[in-house]
Scaffold this active site. Structure first.
Site, PDB file in Angstrom:
ATOM      1  N   GLU A   1      92.196-118.461 -24.220  1.00  0.00           N
ATOM      2  CA  GLU A   1      92.564-118.587 -25.630  1.00  0.00           C
ATOM      3  C   GLU A   1      93.417-119.835 -25.779  1.00  0.00           C
ATOM      4  O   GLU A   1      94.503-119.915 -25.196  1.00  0.00           O
ATOM      5  CB  GLU A   1      93.329-117.343 -26.107  1.00  0.00           C
ATOM      6  CG  GLU A   1      93.563-117.364 -27.608  1.00  0.00           C
ATOM      7  CD  GLU A   1      94.240-116.101 -28.138  1.00  0.00           C
ATOM      8  OE1 GLU A   1      95.294-115.705 -27.582  1.00  0.00           O
ATOM      9  OE2 GLU A   1      93.721-115.520 -29.100  1.00  0.00           O
TER      10      GLU A   1
ATOM     11  N   TYR B   1      91.594-123.136 -33.599  1.00  0.00           N
ATOM     12  CA  TYR B   1      91.651-121.991 -32.685  1.00  0.00           C
ATOM     13  C   TYR B   1      90.353-121.979 -31.880  1.00  0.00           C
ATOM     14  O   TYR B   1      89.263-122.053 -32.460  1.00  0.00           O
ATOM     15  CB  TYR B   1      91.774-120.682 -33.470  1.00  0.00           C
ATOM     16  CG  TYR B   1      91.680-119.454 -32.597  1.00  0.00           C
ATOM     17  CD1 TYR B   1      92.822-118.864 -32.073  1.00  0.00           C
ATOM     18  CD2 TYR B   1      90.442-118.899 -32.270  1.00  0.00           C
ATOM     19  CE1 TYR B   1      92.736-117.745 -31.259  1.00  0.00           C
ATOM     20  CE2 TYR B   1      90.348-117.782 -31.448  1.00  0.00           C
ATOM     21  CZ  TYR B   1      91.504-117.219 -30.945  1.00  0.00           C
ATOM     22  OH  TYR B   1      91.425-116.122 -30.135  1.00  0.00           O
TER      23      TYR B   1
END
Ligand code: GDP
Ligand code: MN
Length: 396
Positions: A206, A118
């Site tokens: 993101e 992530y």
């Protein structure tokens, strides 16, 4: 302003970030064309069909489907385009899918060496600095990771004058457990990613997941980009990427009219000039026993046209039981605003709910007189207290 995954990835690629390649398609024929083009690039069949909507968690809602052959590809494109996709981030009605991204398969079958990370970059408003947030626990819900295993989420704060420095990029790669070729690849990846973030004036990137492939490439498999609306004036090309179909129609109309509008759940609508006064007005509404139905800043000009547009937007909300106009006439004179309100009222014929108008500042007395003489059912006020009392009265 949010971008679609396919738009975000094109931008990242232009900054040298390695992405999962793909082409956008609006129907099944275009999906097949996209698959053909990818087959030429990769030399193999096997694609992912990904719904393009402004919401995450698409995989969970059935909006991301692996398609090993042409038959499956057509079937998945057929099913996903036109569906209402419900994910943990949408309402229960879901979002209409207008297009899909047909992407190359980057998870080679049978591989055990792949790893999902992530990575996000965002503006930490408290620190006033961009921050890279990253974790070894990619591919899943980061909120869940943050709740259950917060120690697995790391942060790297970037100095705005120095940018992302080499040692920081290496520290991130190290903390993600990378070494050798994938370590070097990642350092390049995060460096390009940060340059893209700054280059396009984003407020959020993101990338979940960032994939380490079995041959040690680092690839952005997903990409969510939010641009800073205040920077769009200097990025005309990016502003053109806006997809208004993804936005609330009320917000779109307000934006086009130059109104700052945020819908809320209460029963008293307000129309104010200046964000600070809007906040104070919402407090006043609360104190009068009501609840604000919206935040609406009409800005510097409150002419009849703008007031009428604002009425139109406000009144589409069935919860609205009263409207409070609270305008401070500093540069704009109160009597001119009053004339605008009266003209807008007359143009609309009538309003279904009581209207309270409080004008304070230059020519406030003349403005009140003008409203009182107009022969319309408008409650006029000069002080905030008077206005608040009238709101309580009409709600009672
Ligand atoms: P999100 O659910 O909206 O976050 O969409 P993502 O783009 O992150 O995709 C969801 C999931 O689909 C990923 O976490 C992967 O597990 C899977 N996925 C994405 N690309 C591929 C691919 O090329 N091959 C395979 N087999 N799975 C993929
Ligand atoms: Mn994702």
């Amino acid at each position: 302003m949010n971008l679609h995954e396919y738009q975000s990835k094109e931008i990242l690629a232009s900054y040298g970030v390695r992405i999962q390649r793909g082409f956008v398609a609006n129907n099944v024929e275009e999906a097949v064309e996209a698959a053909d083009k990818l087959k030429e690039l990769t030399g193999s069949e096997g694609w992912v069909v990904k719904a393009q909507v402004h919401a995450g968690g698409r995989g969970k809602g059935g909006g991301v489907k692996f398609s090993p052959n042409y038959d499956k590809l057509k079937e998945n494109a057929q099913n996903i385009i036109g569906m209402r996709l419900v994910t943990p981030q949408t309402s229960v009605e879901g979002k209409l899918v207008n297009s899909v991204l047909v992407a190359e398969d980057v998870y080679y079958p049978g591989e055990t060496e792949t790893k999902e990370f992530y990575v996000s970059i965002l503006l930490d408003r408290a620190l006033g600095k961009n921050t890279v947030v990253y974790s070894t626990e990619g591919g899943m819900d980061i909120e869940h990771v943050a709740e259950v295993t917060p120690h697995l989420i790391h942060k790297e704060v970037i100095d705005p004058t120095l940018g992302l420095q080499g040692f920081q990029a290496r520290k991130i790669a190290f903390n993600l457990g990378l070494s050798g070729d994938s370590f070097k690849e990642f350092v390049k990846f995060i460096d390009s990613l940060y340059k893209a973030y700054v280059g396009i004036d984003a407020s959020l990137f993101e990338i979940n997941p960032v994939l380490k492939t079995s041959d040690n490439k680092i690839v952005a498999v997903d990409a969510k980009v939010t641009l800073d609306d205040n920077s769009l004036f200097r990025h005309k090309d990016l502003a053109a990427l806006r997809d208004t179909r993804e936005e609330d129609p009320m917000d779109v109309e307000a934006g086009e009219a130059g109104l700052n509008f945020v819908k809320l759940d209460g029963n008293v609508a307000c129309m104010v000039n200046g964000a600070g006064l809007a906040m104070a007005t919402m407090d006043i509404i609360k104190l009068s026993g009501g609840n604000p139905a919206n935040f609406l800043d009409v800005g510097g000009t409150a002419d009849a046209q703008r007031v009428q547009t604002a009425f139109g937007i406000i009144l589409r909300d069935p919860n609205v039981k009263a409207i409070l106009i609270n305008i401070f006439g500093g540069i704009v004179r109160c009597d001119r605003v009053a004339q605008g309100v009266v003209d807008a009222y007359k143009a609309m014929g009538s309003l279904p709910v009581p209207l309270i108008v409080r004008l304070q500042g230059t020519n406030a007395v003349e403005a009140k007189q003008l409203i009182d003489d107009a022969g319309l059912p408008i409650h006029s006020a000069i002080t905030l207290e008077e206005a608040a009392n009238k709101v309580s009265e009409v709600l009672a």
